[in-house]
Design an enzyme around this catalytic site. Sequence first.
Site, short mmCIF file in Angstrom:
data_model
loop_
_atom_site.label_atom_id
_atom_site.label_comp_id
_atom_site.label_asym_id
_atom_site.label_seq_id
_atom_site.Cartn_x
_atom_site.Cartn_y
_atom_site.Cartn_z
N GLY A 11 46.46 -5.52 10.14
CA GLY A 11 45.21 -6.00 10.74
C GLY A 11 43.99 -5.23 10.26
O GLY A 11 44.08 -4.34 9.41
N GLN A 12 42.85 -5.59 10.86
CA GLN A 12 41.57 -5.01 10.42
C GLN A 12 41.54 -3.49 10.62
O GLN A 12 41.15 -2.76 9.71
CB GLN A 12 40.42 -5.65 11.21
CG GLN A 12 39.03 -5.28 10.70
CD GLN A 12 37.92 -5.53 11.72
OE1 GLN A 12 38.19 -5.81 12.89
NE2 GLN A 12 36.69 -5.42 11.28
N TYR A 142 42.58 -11.44 27.10
CA TYR A 142 42.58 -10.20 26.33
C TYR A 142 42.06 -9.04 27.19
O TYR A 142 42.67 -7.97 27.26
CB TYR A 142 41.69 -10.43 25.11
CG TYR A 142 41.46 -9.24 24.22
CD1 TYR A 142 42.50 -8.62 23.53
CD2 TYR A 142 40.17 -8.74 24.02
CE1 TYR A 142 42.26 -7.55 22.67
CE2 TYR A 142 39.92 -7.68 23.18
CZ TYR A 142 40.97 -7.08 22.51
OH TYR A 142 40.72 -6.03 21.67
N LYS A 146 44.01 -5.70 28.42
CA LYS A 146 43.53 -4.35 28.08
C LYS A 146 43.30 -3.53 29.35
O LYS A 146 43.62 -2.34 29.39
CB LYS A 146 42.24 -4.42 27.24
CG LYS A 146 42.47 -4.91 25.81
CD LYS A 146 43.34 -3.93 25.02
CE LYS A 146 43.63 -4.38 23.62
NZ LYS A 146 44.64 -3.55 22.93
C1 AKB Z 1 37.17 -8.87 19.99
O1 AKB Z 1 36.07 -9.37 19.72
O2 AKB Z 1 38.05 -9.47 20.62
C2 AKB Z 1 37.43 -7.45 19.56
C3 AKB Z 1 37.12 -6.48 20.65
C4 AKB Z 1 35.72 -6.22 21.02
O3 AKB Z 1 38.01 -5.90 21.21
N1 AKB Z 1 36.71 -7.14 18.38
#
Ligand code: AKB
Length: 315
Positions: A11-12, A142, A146
């Site tokens: 990944g990046q 997401y 997190k």
């Molecule tokens: C995203 O845009 O999902 C990521 C992040 C800010 O965690 N780059």
Amino acid sequence: MGKILVIGAAGQIGTELVLALEKEYGKSNVIASDVKPEPTVALRESNYLSLDVMNAEALDRVVKEYGVSEIFLLAALLSATAEKNPDFAWKLNMEGLFNVLNLARDKKIEKVFWPSSIAVFGPTTPKDMTPQCTIMEPTTVYGISKQSGEQWCNYYHRKYDVDVRSIRYPGLISYTSLPGGGTTDYAVDIFYHAKRSNRYTCFLSENTALPMMYMEDAIRATIQIMQSPKENIKIRTSYNLAGMSFTPKLLAEAIKERLPGFGINYATDFRQEIADSWPNSIDDQDAKNDWGWSMSYDLSATVKLMLENIDESLM
Ligand code: AKB
């Protein structure tokens, strides 16, 4: 010290982290792994193995076989992709973390790095200079993964003395490999389009300010937090980390200074709502105080380096 295993190396962040760790500790001490069967071009000289972090047995085998003592766990679905596949995002982001934390709980490895994100914050969070400890009501899959992950890291640290360290990454800007599926990806895409056609259609509106960072700063922070004495790491959820903060309009203006004909227009999509729920800027005083963090690259330096170095064939 045993070997370092990077999971999600294609990944990046993973790509650049592997290269930086190899420089710091020597190639023979770093193992790059990803679910992909073959290494990407950037990692073709690295020690590479194909590994699915959700396969706990395979992970356990690799740790034993190679004598791994530290894991950097970067495999995850980012904000935009996760919204399209919430079930899988939750499974990958949480199961992967548990598999690694359990290895540390069972004393099979010594140290873990796991990235969190500005996505832990939500619309009810104070937007400017967002504090380390504040209201966190994330609205994305997401962000929820997190935020939960942060709490689990803290729990494993308190309950089992697991040495897990974490940073809340802002949007990351780099040219070695492309970002995949984030809301902040526009700040990388824009450079490829600027170079190729001198035009870019941005999926966020012109005044959407977001916290961002040049990749070299993020990698330096990652290695720095992992090398810091254990007692300096006082926060075991995840540290706020700030680089710069800009809007698409400001970024376009900075590009225009170097590519005078560059033009931008705006066509927002579902990512606008995600961006609107995130902070404009971040207060990272705790990272500065606890382990000596300081940023190096501002917007102008970032734009210069990106325009000089991007490889258009990547896109
Ligand atoms: C995203 O845009 O999902 C990521 C992040 C800010 O965690 N780059």
